[in-house]
Design an enzyme around this catalytic site. Structure first.
Site, PDB file in Angstrom:
ATOM      1  N   SER A   1       0.860  -1.179   0.000  1.00  0.00           N
ATOM      2  CA  SER A   1       0.000   0.000   0.000  1.00  0.00           C
ATOM      3  C   SER A   1       0.901   1.236   0.000  1.00  0.00           C
ATOM      4  O   SER A   1       1.828   1.324  -0.808  1.00  0.00           O
ATOM      5  CB  SER A   1      -0.934  -0.037   1.227  1.00  0.00           C
ATOM      6  OG  SER A   1      -1.780   1.094   1.266  1.00  0.00           O
TER       7      SER A   1
ATOM      8  N   TYR B   1      -6.851   8.172  -5.528  1.00  0.00           N
ATOM      9  CA  TYR B   1      -5.747   7.282  -5.144  1.00  0.00           C
ATOM     10  C   TYR B   1      -5.925   6.833  -3.698  1.00  0.00           C
ATOM     11  O   TYR B   1      -5.792   5.651  -3.374  1.00  0.00           O
ATOM     12  CB  TYR B   1      -4.416   8.005  -5.325  1.00  0.00           C
ATOM     13  CG  TYR B   1      -3.207   7.185  -4.950  1.00  0.00           C
ATOM     14  CD1 TYR B   1      -2.879   6.028  -5.652  1.00  0.00           C
ATOM     15  CD2 TYR B   1      -2.377   7.570  -3.895  1.00  0.00           C
ATOM     16  CE1 TYR B   1      -1.766   5.274  -5.316  1.00  0.00           C
ATOM     17  CE2 TYR B   1      -1.260   6.830  -3.547  1.00  0.00           C
ATOM     18  CZ  TYR B   1      -0.953   5.680  -4.261  1.00  0.00           C
ATOM     19  OH  TYR B   1       0.143   4.943  -3.922  1.00  0.00           O
TER      20      TYR B   1
END
Length: 280
Positions: free
Chosen positions: A136, A150
């Site tokens: 991540s 995003y």
């Protein structure tokens, strides 16, 4: 490390490429996915049958992803670590983004990663062991202007991963969310995609993201050290739930979590006041 077999999405560049290089150099076996098989011909030439490559775009859909994952497990017999690495950044205020851009970002960074895990879990359960590393970013815990979509994908995949970790722990499967800060992976200068700017956002915080491809912007993290930490995390007897990499990642996440906790505490009385009482 050398005795493990790894499945890594997105090994053509960035963390995926560095991880594949390091693992193969140590004698490990790696199955990797790329959108263009020509991008890893040099790795195949150096490492032969210890590297297996499949062409895959995470937007290809569940059937294609499952077929690749099934083939990887069938060929390897046993895969120890599944690394969900593939993805890219899409930046700009949400008004500046097209619907097609938004759908593609979520389909790649969120749905694609979910589908990889869904495809791998039956195999990992049958093995009774395995690790999942979900790459991540600190942006999965802290937000920045110009990163709304995003962030949506990263916060989503972190929620999915954290809950899935609880689901699969009884089967001997460990899950770790990897949260790197800035590093010289080419993520900003190469892979990042920018919205078409709207004049209304000129001079606002969201406009600062337009500089993201500027090569003069500094990076804090050492890519090789970050990759080494990801690999080392697999040796921990209990999988760490989160792995922050880089001092900037730690600071951003610490500040965000501290602020969120403070805001929660301010609303404590209101939260408790809405409970049912005996009189109700």
């Amino acid at each position: 490390m050398s005795q493990r077999t790894w499945f890594i999405t997105g090994i053509s560049s960035g963390f995926g490429r560095r991880m594949a290089e390091r693992l193969l150099g140590s004698g490990a076996r790696v199955t990797g996915t790329v959108r263009d098989t020509g991008s890893v011909k040099d790795l195949q030439a150096r490492h032969g049958d210890r590297l297996t490559v499949h062409r895959l775009d995470l937007t290809d859909g569940a059937e294609a992803i499952t077929a690749v994952v099934d083939a990887a497990f069938a060929a390897a017999g046993h895969i120890d670590v599944v690394v969900n690495n593939a993805g890219y950044g899409l930046f700009g205020a949400v008004e500046e983004l097209t619907d097609e851009q938004i759908v593609h970002q979520i389909d790649t960074n969120l749905l694609g990663s979910i589908r990889v895990v869904r495809a791998a879990l039956p195999h990992l359960r049958a093995q009774g062991t395995g690790r999942i590393l979900q790459v991540s970013t600190y942006g999965g815990q802290a937000t920045n202007p110009g990163a709304s979509v995003y962030s949506a994908g990263k916060w989503g995949i972190e929620g999915f991963t954290e809950a899935t970790a609880l689901d699969v722990a009884p089967f001997g499967i460990g899950v770790t969310i990897v949260e790197p800060g800035s590093a010289g992976t080419g993520f900003r200068t190469g892979g990042a995609r920018l919205a078409e700017p709207l004049a209304a956002y000129d001079g606002t915080p969201a406009a600062l993201v337009r500089r993201i491809k500027d090569p003069s912007l500094p990076s804090v993290g050492d890519v090789d050290k970050m990759v080494a930490a990801m690999i080392a995390s697999v040796d921990q007897e209990q999988a760490p739930r989160r792995l922050a990499l880089g001092s900037d990642s730690y600071r951003h996440m610490h500040d965000a979590l501290t602020t969120r906790l403070s805001e929660l505490e301010k609303g404590k009385d209101t939260a408790f006041s809405t409970d049912l009482t005996q009189a109700d």
